[in-house]
Scaffold this motif. Structure first.
Motif, short mmCIF file in Angstrom:
data_model
loop_
_atom_site.label_atom_id
_atom_site.label_comp_id
_atom_site.label_asym_id
_atom_site.label_seq_id
_atom_site.Cartn_x
_atom_site.Cartn_y
_atom_site.Cartn_z
N GLN A 11 0.71 -1.31 0.18
CA GLN A 11 -0.01 0.02 -0.15
C GLN A 11 0.91 1.14 0.00
OE1 GLN A 11 -2.49 -0.13 3.65
NE2 GLN A 11 -4.15 -0.98 2.44
N SER A 13 -0.24 4.11 0.70
CA SER A 13 -0.68 4.96 2.06
C SER A 13 -1.73 4.07 2.63
CB SER A 13 -1.18 6.35 1.93
OG SER A 13 -2.14 6.22 1.14
N SER A 164 -12.23 -2.48 14.04
CA SER A 164 -11.21 -2.95 14.77
C SER A 164 -11.47 -2.69 16.26
CB SER A 164 -9.87 -2.60 14.38
OG SER A 164 -9.80 -1.40 13.98
#
Ligand code: AMP
Length: 290
Positions: A11, A13, A164
């Motif tokens: 990735q 970012s 999360s």
């Protein structure tokens, strides 16, 4: 002939970017400073890193433009390139859950009550699979982001999204109904990595494994009266058995063990103190090679 080099897509970012890079560095792979460069060669390992948008990564790996990538398992399962890709390793970070959720005030209390309802999600493949397996028929409304707002806008009765800590759900007045997929970051490979790259891949995996193995372990050293060793050994089974060193102080020993830093860690430390251990040192472990 050009020397073989592994290509790893990461990735550019995003949530997994920093920790992905950190694993490489901990594995002794030296990556030059970069800024606005999207292709970087490691200094001391035949590895080239491609920095890409998350959504482009599965395609780049399945097209052989990269051999490997680090992604969330959820992104792998959601990708149309799923069959050409292979999960090589779980990386023990980026843990999250794909869950169904409804507005706090909704009368819905279980997933079964979603029959005939509309569910907004950016994970239509995983959601459809869940609905099929649970013989539920709900309308799936695919969205590319900001899924949490769909019920408030009146376009969906429920959402299916990644969670999360749960704070985003709470902030949007939503209540988690059921987990449908538990995800973490994984190392993914193209199923047909060229034969001449296999030796580099093996070395790369050895390095990554050593870091991932160590990531949840702590090295613990303490002093204790020898008479308390049996009680301490019960608290700390260690990798094999603890290393014992006699101390100059009569009847005392130093004990070295390796402890998993799990939800039980601090209970174990308290038990060690109660069992007579003192001067307990807790240190990070960089790599473990089994
Ligand atoms: P990004 O699209 O760059 O934000 O990265 C998202 C990836 O990070 C997901 O595919 C998940 O595997 C992982 N992740 C971990 N926790 C969360 C979370 N709370 N919300 C979204 N993605 C998460």
């Amino acid at each position: 002939m050009t020397k073989p080099i592994l290509r790893l897509a990461l990735q550019k970012s995003g949530r997994l970017a920093q920790k992905s890079m950190a694993i490489l560095e901990k594995a002794g792979i030296d990556i030059p400073e970069f800024d606005r460069i999207l292709k970087i060669k490691a200094r001391n390992f035949p590895l080239e890193i491609l920095l890409l948008r998350t959504s482009d990564i599965p395609e780049v790996v399945s097209d052989d433009a990269a051999d490997l990538c680090i992604l969330g398992q959820n992104s792998l399962m959601e990708s149309m390139h799923y069959l050409e890709l292979e999960e090589l390793r779980k990386l023990k970070f980026g843990r999250c859950r794909l869950s169904l959720a409804v507005p706090v005030q909704s009368p819905i209390t279980s997933a079964k009550e979603l029959n005939g309802k509309i569910i907004a999600t950016s994970h239509p493949v995983l959601l459809q699979k869940y609905l099929y397996q649970h013989k539920l028929s709900a309308d799936v409304l695919p969205m590319s982001g900001s899924v949490e707002i769909a019920p408030e806008l009146g376009v969906a009765d429920a959402i299916c999204d990644l969670i999360s800590s749960g704070s985003t759900l709470q902030a949007n007045n939503l209540r988690e109904l059921e987990l449908i997929f538990a995800s973490e970051a994984v190392l993914i490979a193209n199923k047909t990595i060229a034969a001449e790259k296999q030796a580099i891949l093996e070395e790369f995996l050895l390095r990554i494994d050593s870091v991932v193995n160590a990531s949840s372990l702590k090295s613990v050293i303490m002093n204790a009266p020898r008479s308390e060793l049996p009680a301490i050994e019960k608290i700390l089974p260690g990798l094999d058995s603890p290393t014992i060193t006699p101390l100059a102080k009569e009847g005392w020993i130093a004990i070295h063990s390796v402890v998993e830093e799990d939800e039980d860690f601090w209970r174990k430390m308290r038990k060690l103190k109660e069992a007579g251990a003192s001067g307990i040192l807790v240190m990070p472990i960089e790599r473990v090679i089994y």
